[in-house]
Design a protein around this motif. Structure first.
Motif, mmCIF file in Angstrom:
data_model
loop_
_atom_site.group_PDB
_atom_site.id
_atom_site.type_symbol
_atom_site.label_atom_id
_atom_site.label_comp_id
_atom_site.label_asym_id
_atom_site.label_seq_id
_atom_site.Cartn_x
_atom_site.Cartn_y
_atom_site.Cartn_z
ATOM 1 N N ASN A 227 87.924 -3.567 -11.499
ATOM 2 C CA ASN A 227 88.183 -2.170 -12.712
ATOM 3 C C ASN A 227 89.123 -3.132 -13.907
ATOM 4 O OD1 ASN A 227 87.544 0.047 -14.219
ATOM 5 N ND2 ASN A 227 88.871 0.922 -12.697
ATOM 6 N N THR A 228 89.909 -3.598 -12.581
ATOM 7 C CA THR A 228 91.364 -3.374 -13.546
ATOM 8 C C THR A 228 91.075 -4.937 -14.022
ATOM 9 O OG1 THR A 228 93.228 -2.538 -11.557
ATOM 10 C CG2 THR A 228 94.328 -4.634 -13.266
ATOM 11 N N MET A 229 90.098 -5.954 -13.519
ATOM 12 C CA MET A 229 90.445 -6.282 -14.464
ATOM 13 C C MET A 229 89.252 -6.589 -15.655
ATOM 14 S SD MET A 229 89.300 -9.054 -10.642
ATOM 15 C CE MET A 229 88.616 -10.550 -11.790
ATOM 16 N N VAL A 230 88.174 -5.634 -15.379
ATOM 17 C CA VAL A 230 87.732 -5.422 -16.640
ATOM 18 C C VAL A 230 88.721 -5.155 -17.927
ATOM 19 C CG1 VAL A 230 86.054 -2.975 -17.561
ATOM 20 C CG2 VAL A 230 85.811 -5.104 -15.082
ATOM 21 N N ASP A 231 89.541 -4.338 -17.275
ATOM 22 C CA ASP A 231 90.817 -3.771 -18.189
ATOM 23 C C ASP A 231 91.126 -4.440 -18.944
ATOM 24 O OD1 ASP A 231 92.768 -1.820 -19.826
ATOM 25 O OD2 ASP A 231 93.486 -1.484 -17.728
ATOM 26 N N VAL A 232 92.039 -5.557 -18.788
ATOM 27 C CA VAL A 232 92.470 -6.656 -19.031
ATOM 28 C C VAL A 232 91.261 -7.533 -20.399
ATOM 29 C CG1 VAL A 232 93.274 -9.289 -18.297
ATOM 30 C CG2 VAL A 232 93.938 -7.248 -16.712
ATOM 31 N N TYR A 233 89.745 -7.769 -19.794
ATOM 32 C CA TYR A 233 89.496 -8.269 -20.699
ATOM 33 C C TYR A 233 88.658 -7.731 -21.746
ATOM 34 C CZ TYR A 233 89.012 -12.615 -17.904
ATOM 35 O OH TYR A 233 89.867 -13.795 -17.408
ATOM 36 N N SER A 234 89.337 -6.676 -21.971
ATOM 37 C CA SER A 234 88.689 -5.870 -23.279
ATOM 38 C C SER A 234 89.595 -6.307 -24.816
ATOM 39 C CB SER A 234 89.852 -4.213 -23.116
ATOM 40 O OG SER A 234 90.849 -4.351 -23.469
ATOM 41 N N PHE A 235 90.404 -7.441 -24.606
ATOM 42 C CA PHE A 235 90.203 -8.083 -25.475
ATOM 43 C C PHE A 235 88.983 -8.937 -25.875
ATOM 44 C CE2 PHE A 235 90.650 -11.531 -23.030
ATOM 45 C CZ PHE A 235 90.625 -12.735 -23.189
ATOM 46 N N THR A 236 88.902 -9.328 -24.897
ATOM 47 C CA THR A 236 86.708 -9.702 -25.792
ATOM 48 C C THR A 236 85.850 -9.234 -26.562
ATOM 49 O OG1 THR A 236 85.570 -9.350 -24.400
ATOM 50 C CG2 THR A 236 86.549 -11.558 -23.488
ATOM 51 N N LYS A 237 86.405 -7.757 -26.882
ATOM 52 C CA LYS A 237 85.707 -7.016 -27.736
ATOM 53 C C LYS A 237 85.690 -7.394 -29.305
ATOM 54 C CE LYS A 237 84.184 -3.089 -26.748
ATOM 55 N NZ LYS A 237 82.645 -2.518 -25.805
ATOM 56 N N ASP A 238 87.260 -7.788 -29.536
ATOM 57 C CA ASP A 238 87.350 -8.178 -30.670
ATOM 58 C C ASP A 238 87.856 -9.787 -30.736
ATOM 59 O OD1 ASP A 238 87.433 -5.372 -31.089
ATOM 60 O OD2 ASP A 238 89.676 -5.021 -30.010
ATOM 61 N N VAL A 239 87.257 -10.790 -30.228
ATOM 62 C CA VAL A 239 87.556 -11.938 -29.814
ATOM 63 C C VAL A 239 87.358 -12.442 -31.133
ATOM 64 C CG1 VAL A 239 85.528 -13.071 -29.033
ATOM 65 C CG2 VAL A 239 88.086 -14.208 -28.541
ATOM 66 N N ASN A 240 85.932 -11.887 -31.763
ATOM 67 C CA ASN A 240 85.491 -13.294 -33.524
ATOM 68 C C ASN A 240 86.155 -12.408 -34.307
ATOM 69 O OD1 ASN A 240 83.579 -14.024 -31.470
ATOM 70 N ND2 ASN A 240 81.783 -12.196 -31.664
ATOM 71 N N SER A 241 87.286 -11.196 -34.351
ATOM 72 C CA SER A 241 87.785 -10.704 -36.015
ATOM 73 C C SER A 241 88.932 -11.392 -35.648
ATOM 74 C CB SER A 241 87.532 -9.327 -35.455
ATOM 75 O OG SER A 241 88.570 -8.792 -34.578
ATOM 76 N N LEU A 242 89.518 -12.240 -34.592
ATOM 77 C CA LEU A 242 91.429 -12.702 -34.286
ATOM 78 C C LEU A 242 91.257 -13.295 -35.605
ATOM 79 C CD1 LEU A 242 92.018 -12.213 -30.290
ATOM 80 C CD2 LEU A 242 92.526 -10.940 -31.863
ATOM 81 N N PRO A 243 92.293 -13.113 -35.722
ATOM 82 C CA PRO A 243 92.524 -14.583 -36.877
ATOM 83 C C PRO A 243 92.741 -16.306 -36.647
ATOM 84 C CG PRO A 243 94.338 -12.968 -36.684
ATOM 85 C CD PRO A 243 93.414 -12.197 -35.799
ATOM 86 N N ASP A 244 93.174 -15.659 -35.393
ATOM 87 C CA ASP A 244 94.199 -16.856 -35.329
ATOM 88 C C ASP A 244 94.395 -16.772 -33.625
ATOM 89 O OD1 ASP A 244 95.159 -19.598 -34.363
ATOM 90 O OD2 ASP A 244 97.305 -18.953 -35.511
ATOM 91 N N ILE A 245 93.154 -17.798 -33.197
ATOM 92 C CA ILE A 245 92.604 -17.384 -31.495
ATOM 93 C C ILE A 245 93.726 -18.767 -30.839
ATOM 94 C CG2 ILE A 245 91.501 -18.960 -31.112
ATOM 95 C CD1 ILE A 245 91.261 -16.061 -29.565
ATOM 96 N N GLU A 246 94.181 -19.588 -31.168
ATOM 97 C CA GLU A 246 94.721 -20.488 -30.642
ATOM 98 C C GLU A 246 96.586 -19.194 -30.019
ATOM 99 O OE1 GLU A 246 93.154 -21.058 -33.156
ATOM 100 O OE2 GLU A 246 92.243 -23.032 -32.754
ATOM 101 N N ARG A 247 96.668 -18.623 -30.847
ATOM 102 C CA ARG A 247 98.622 -17.950 -30.913
ATOM 103 C C ARG A 247 98.474 -17.330 -29.436
ATOM 104 N NH1 ARG A 247 98.634 -12.365 -32.559
ATOM 105 N NH2 ARG A 247 96.873 -11.779 -33.134
ATOM 106 N N ILE A 248 97.140 -16.743 -28.834
ATOM 107 C CA ILE A 248 97.155 -16.404 -27.297
ATOM 108 C C ILE A 248 96.333 -17.014 -26.587
ATOM 109 C CG2 ILE A 248 96.769 -13.457 -28.457
ATOM 110 C CD1 ILE A 248 93.789 -13.946 -27.997
ATOM 111 N N GLU A 249 96.458 -17.960 -27.041
ATOM 112 C CA GLU A 249 95.767 -19.100 -25.979
ATOM 113 C C GLU A 249 96.263 -19.479 -24.714
ATOM 114 O OE1 GLU A 249 95.337 -24.128 -25.951
ATOM 115 O OE2 GLU A 249 95.528 -22.718 -27.606
ATOM 116 N N GLY A 250 97.724 -19.416 -24.475
ATOM 117 C CA GLY A 250 98.575 -19.565 -23.754
ATOM 118 C C GLY A 250 98.613 -18.173 -22.366
#
Length: 653
Positions: A227-250
């Motif tokens: 459940n905790t892991m699912v919470d962390v991966y909520s960012f994938t819902k909006d990954v296509n709309s992120l203006p610069d995916i490289e900035r969260i690469e690390g």
């Protein structure tokens, strides 16, 4: 599907109103649609509901939100569950059902035709849980400051109000998590360095999902962890709309690596059987490991929120952790002094791995083999063999980097011909030393062996294997090793000579396969002594490195193309075109390489160090694919004083 029919507004509004439908069951808020700015709104929302029984009452509210001030209810209605089912009709999977609404407040005219049109559908209990969790993740992304608590509330409600047992709940969570990971795997082309970790986590969790479906019982701790892991991966819902995916690469890279480690732990945990653990066989270390993973994911989620601009204030009281860490460091230092008596050798592993995005097929295959679950008939030695220059050492380096990042690298030995450190006599005690450094319990066991057998470093390699590796791993240390521990022996054909390595090859082929929890990757040329020893061993996976596959040829072309960027930078004074030397000549170089990365590596080094890159390229294309001729050209340039040293590019790998 929700839509409102028969709306008659009291006055003409300059802009469409901002509307939503809020739903409750027996007065308890259950769900709501997203806001819709429209005079006659329609929502494409799937909202699962749970109720105590057929007499439970569903309340529906059409709510208008204002730019300033509180929202107000425009219309509302109620209907009992059994009435709704009757309106749907028996035997129908789905049907559009009008539910009468009454206008309230000052916005709508009273109208007998006012109704909320609902498409009713029957779905399974597991799907209800999956949808509820997906909605919770979506809500957490919107709330930002309190995503975890909202996720716990919605997910907890779905779990408590479902007739499914806990396994079905875990199924739903794993299904959601693997779908989120699938998004990360697919963006590997953008963030290439996270791809192997994401793919490993995805494959392992998929295998866990298949096992969980067959289980009858589980425990709440694993559900909470996933459940905790699912919470962390909520960012994938909006990954296509992120203006610069490289900035969260690390941050994403760290999260994916943690996920891969956690996935391997969950698979090992579930492999022992949930039922057995429920009757008291859960060891305290498992409990602590689960808590540690949950704490790590919570920390990663905070880091991700910061990276995405969602700032959450938090403090950590870590005085106790610091004190505990100090005690462990003191113990480790004492053990390290004892372990130094093994006189291990240090080999140069400071080399480049595969170019990000290349050799994915073979890397994925090796990682999959090295992380397979331990079983009575499992194969724990993987032998990758091929001709000189095919790129075996580069692949081994990438595997080394991957498992080192995951904390699963036990030892890595990169042999080099005519190097004293590559003597077979050093191999066992160097592996033992590296394993001890990576695992405290293993260190304790080996230190105890050294106390009982002070002359173990002078013993035969067979005795060293028995006392320094096999016995510690078969005793207490095995209970403190989590997941597969990887041993890498690169260029085994360069470890000593035929005679000096004879006993080592025999030991590897006959005894290494008995080492519990270890996975050994060996690379070498298919020399006769190695091939003869390995060919009939069923516990050794034998994989030839084919240099003629389309993917290998394409990888070399990508490598040459990437290296040309350095060539252009080195020769900035020549004002080379940004695409120099052009696709046609890059393809020609790729064809000349004929699947040999050593040719491509040496050729690009030659171009980088040449005086005139254009003349050097023409000369290179005329010489063809003859590796000896290429070396001759490179050495001629070196001896002319026009280049730096090229010896590093001349070693066959």
């Amino acid at each position: 599907m929700f839509s409102v029919s028969g709306i008659q507004w009291r006055k003409k509004w300059p802009i469409a109103p901002n509307l939503e439908v809020a739903i409750n069951v027996d007065g308890i808020p259950m769900a709501q649609t997203h806001r819709k700015r429209d005079f006659v709104p329609m929502w494409n929302s799937l909202l699962p509901l749970s109720a105590e029984g057929p007499t439970s009452v569903i309340g529906l509210h059409l709510v208008r939100h204002h730019t300033v001030g509180k929202p107000n209810t425009c219309a509302k209605g109620e209907i009992e569950i059994h009435q709704l089912l009757e309106m749907c009709g028996q035997g129908l999977d789905s049907k559009d059902v009008p539910i009468p609404l009454n206008a309230v407040g000052k916005d709508l005219e009273a109208s007998p035709g006012l109704a909320l049109i609902v498409r009713l559908a029957r779905i399974g209990r597991d799907q209800v849980i999956e949808i509820a969790i997906a909605d919770a993740v979506e809500d957490s992304a919107v709330l930002g400051s309190v995503p975890t608590s909202d996720l716990r509330r919605v997910t907890g409600f779905a779990l408590q109000n479902s007739d499914s047992n806990l396994v079905s709940s875990l199924e739903g969570l794993l299904k959601i998590l693997t779908s989120r990971l699938d998004v990360v795997v697919k963006i590997g082309g953008v963030i290439a360095k996270i791809h192997p970790f994401a793919e490993l986590a995805y494959n392992v969790l998929t295998s866990v999902y298949d096992v969980v479906k067959k289980q009858q019982n589980t425990d709440q701790s694993i559900v909470q962890l996933v459940n905790t892991m699912v919470d962390v991966y909520s960012f994938t819902k909006d990954v296509n709309s992120l203006p610069d995916i490289e900035r969260i690469e690390g941050v994403v890279s760290v999260i994916v690596q943690e996920t891969a480690r956690c996935a391997l732990f969950i698979r090992e945990y579930t492999a022992h059987g949930f039922a057995a653990r429920l009757v008291g066989q859960i060891i305290s270390q498992d409990t602590q490991t689960i808590q540690d993973f949950m704490a790590a994911f919570d920390k990663h989620k905070q880091s991700l929120d910061w990276a995405l601009g969602v700032h959450i204030a938090f403090t950590i009281n870590n005085a106790r952790d610091i004190a505990q860490c100090s005690l462990e460091v003191a113990k480790d230092t004492q053990q390290l002094e004892i372990l130094k008596n093994l006189n291990p050798v240090k080999m140069n592993s400071n080399r480049d791995g595969c170019l990000p995005g290349t050799r994915r097929d073979i890397l994925s295959l090796i990682i999959t083999e090295l992380t397979k679950p331990v079983s009575a008939n499992s194969q724990n030695v993987f032998w990758l063999y091929g001709v000189a220059g095919a790129g075996k050492s580069t692949i081994a380096t990438s595997i080394c980097q991957t498992f080192n990042a995951l904390g699963l690298l036990g030892a890595s030995l990169f042999f080099t011909r005519s190097n004293e450190a590559s003597s077979p006599s050093f191999v066992i005690r160097t592996i033992a030393y590296s394993l001890a450094k990576s695992n405290t319990q293993m260190a304790s066991e080996i230190c105890l062996v050294m106390h009982r057998h002070p002359h173990i470093i002078d013993a035969s390699i067979e005795d060293q294997f028995q006392r320094l590796l096999l016995e510690p791993l078969m005793n207490h240390a095995r209970d403190h090793i989590r997941g597969p521990t990887i041993i890498i022996l690169d260029a085994l054909d360069e470890c000593g000579d035929l005679e000096s390595r004879r006993r080592l090859i025999s030991l590897i082929s006959n005894r290494f396969t008995t080492l519990p929890l270890l996975r050994i990757l060996i690379t070498s040329r298919p020399d006769l002594d190695i091939a003869a020893a390995f060919r009939k061993q069923s516990s050794i996976v034998k994989m030839p490195l084919d240099i003629a596959t389309p993917s290998s040829l394409e990888d070399i072309r990508l490598y040459i193309d990437a290296e040309m960027m350095d060539v252009r930078q080195m020769h900035f004074s020549w004002d080379l075109d940004p695409t120099w030397p052009g696709e046609e000549k890059i393809n020609a170089l790729g064809t000349l390489a004929a699947g040999l990365f050593i040719w491509a590596s040496t050729a690009t080094k030659y171009l980088r160090n040449a005086h005139d890159p254009n003349d050097a390229l023409d000369h290179l294309l005329k010489k063809g694919s003859d590796l000896d001729a290429l070396y001759a050209v490179a050495l001629q340039v070196q001896n002319s004083g026009k280049t730096g040293h090229l010896q590093s590019g001349l070693k066959l790998v």
